[in-house]
Write an enzyme that holds these catalytic residues in place. Structure first.
Site, PDB file in Angstrom:
ATOM      1  N   CYS A 325       0.806  -1.232  -0.304  1.00 44.64           N
ATOM      2  CA  CYS A 325       0.156   0.606  -0.259  1.00 44.64           C
ATOM      3  C   CYS A 325       0.647   1.243   0.071  1.00 44.64           C
ATOM      4  O   CYS A 325       0.125   2.440   0.200  1.00 44.64           O
ATOM      5  CB  CYS A 325      -0.866  -0.236   1.310  1.00 44.64           C
ATOM      6  SG  CYS A 325      -0.692   0.227   2.608  1.00 44.64           S
ATOM      7  N   GLU A 359      -2.044   1.204  -4.389  1.00 39.25           N
ATOM      8  CA  GLU A 359      -1.508  -0.395  -3.988  1.00 39.25           C
ATOM      9  C   GLU A 359      -1.072  -1.154  -5.350  1.00 39.25           C
ATOM     10  O   GLU A 359      -1.139  -0.025  -6.113  1.00 39.25           O
ATOM     11  CB  GLU A 359      -3.165  -0.676  -3.850  1.00 39.25           C
ATOM     12  CG  GLU A 359      -3.355  -1.826  -3.326  1.00 39.25           C
ATOM     13  CD  GLU A 359      -3.319  -1.991  -1.481  1.00 39.25           C
ATOM     14  OE1 GLU A 359      -3.325  -3.019  -0.821  1.00 39.25           O
ATOM     15  OE2 GLU A 359      -3.735  -0.809  -0.733  1.00 39.25           O
TER      16      GLU A 359
END
Length: 367
Positions: A325, A359
């Site tokens: 992330c 992401e």
């Protein structure tokens, strides 16, 4: 129609910019071109948290605060939130306004919704919840269910939680040709963009399709990845430390009739000690860790990435599936991982459109 086209053009532009950024970041590691997975531009968030602002005797408002300036913003609609969140928001406040028990000292409302149409609402208070709260909340839940279907309500205060019926929702995710059911527990981590989660699970299933042996996943949460990937491996060994997540993962294994996933409630450090025979754990009685042939490891670390000890530990595996992330900390970890592994595939998942957040997924294979 013009607005829709304009919005789509803006979305594609920001997605292209993210793709270029990720490509540049991964270039030093001889990565292939990232596979790109687009999100719905709006109504993609399945969960949301709002502070509650009281004005006068009866008025309540959803608000958010600027983290830097602390400026207060009134939230009348939430375009990034699911359609169900947006439908629930005004009706919920309307019902709470007229009830002193529900309204008094209420400071936050959390929403958790699903693609399957369920909702869980958490009401947070700066007071102890007395005996009058539960019947008032039950009446609130009945009113919401009459309009919105499967809605549950939880009340929380300092060292206190009241669950009327359920403290979870049941989500159904489409992964390839399979529908998987996931229990998602209140106040526990779940992927916020469910549509993107389905695409992430699909990609992870595809890249591991030809794997041999067993899979190890560290910090598996409710089994989000482990359950989807189980069909590609002989067995799956997954660790998690949070009790509610372990309980949800066990439920999800059973309800999806998956028989080759073992959840261990322990940290990555404890697992490494157990695997190396450095320490014995009572919770591992009856589990023969040495019988597992974990050639593949899945890691999905927080924004800080993996610490050096964990990076060194995962280098021992033939294949590494790294879900990130934060591309900056991913690249920091790749400086070490790419000494022993090559990036065979990578992907960009647009988890949060129109933000800088990226992401990504990287599939590493030993050189």
């Amino acid at each position: 129609m013009t607005n829709a086209v304009h919005s789509d053009a803006l979305y594609q532009q920001q997605l292209h910019e993210k793709q270029q950024r990720l490509t540049q970041l991964l270039a030093p590691f001889q990565a292939p071109e990232p596979e790109v997975f687009a999100s719905a531009p709006s109504h993609y968030r399945m969960r949301a948290e709002f502070r509650i602002w009281h004005e006068g005797v009866d008025e309540l408002y959803y608000v958010m605060f600027n983290s830097e300036t602390k400026q207060r913003y009134y939230v009348h609609e939430f375009p990034t939130g699911s359609q169900l969140i947006n439908r629930l928001m005004p009706r919920l406040l309307e019902l709470i306004r007229g009830n002193h028990t529900l309204k008094y000292k209420l400071f936050q409302i959390d929403f958790l919704t699903t693609l399957s149409g369920e909702a869980l609402i958490s009401l947070l208070y700066h007071k102890t919840l007395n005996e009058a709260w539960q019947p008032a909340a039950t009446e609130l839940r009945q009113a919401l269910r009459a309009e919105f279907g499967e809605v549950d309500v939880v009340g929380r205060a300092h060292k206190q939680k009241i669950v009327l019926e359920r403290e979870y929702v049941l989500e159904q995710l489409q992964v390839g040709d399979r529908t998987l059911e996931y229990m998602q527990v209140e106040n526990s981590f779940t992927q916020p963009n469910a549509g993107m989660n389905q695409q992430m699970l699909g990609w992870a299933t595809d890249v591991t399709a030809d794997c041999q042996g067993d899979l190890l996943e560290l910090y598996c949460g409710n089994g989000n990845f482990s359950l989807a990937l189980a069909k590609n491996f002989n067995r799956v060994l997954a660790t998690e430390i949070a009790k509610p997540s372990v309980h949800a993962a066990q439920h999800n294994i059973a309800v999806n009739k998956i028989d080759n996933v073992q959840i261990l409630r322990m940290s990555a450090e404890e697992f490494t000690q157990a695997m190396n025979g450095e320490r014995e754990f009572n919770r591992l009685k009856g589990i023969d860790l040495q019988s597992y042939q974990c050639n593949t490891i899945l890691v999905d670390p927080p924004r800080a990435g993996l610490d050096p000890a964990t990076v060194a530990m995962i280098q021992a595996y033939e294949q590494i599936l790294y879900i990130s992330c934060n591309p900056e900390t991913l690249c920091d970890n790749l400086k070490t991982l790419c000494q022993t592994h090559n990036i065979a595939r990578c992907a960009l998942f647009d988890q949060f459109p129109f933000t800088h957040h990226m992401e990504s997924g990287v599939w590493l294979v030993r050189k």
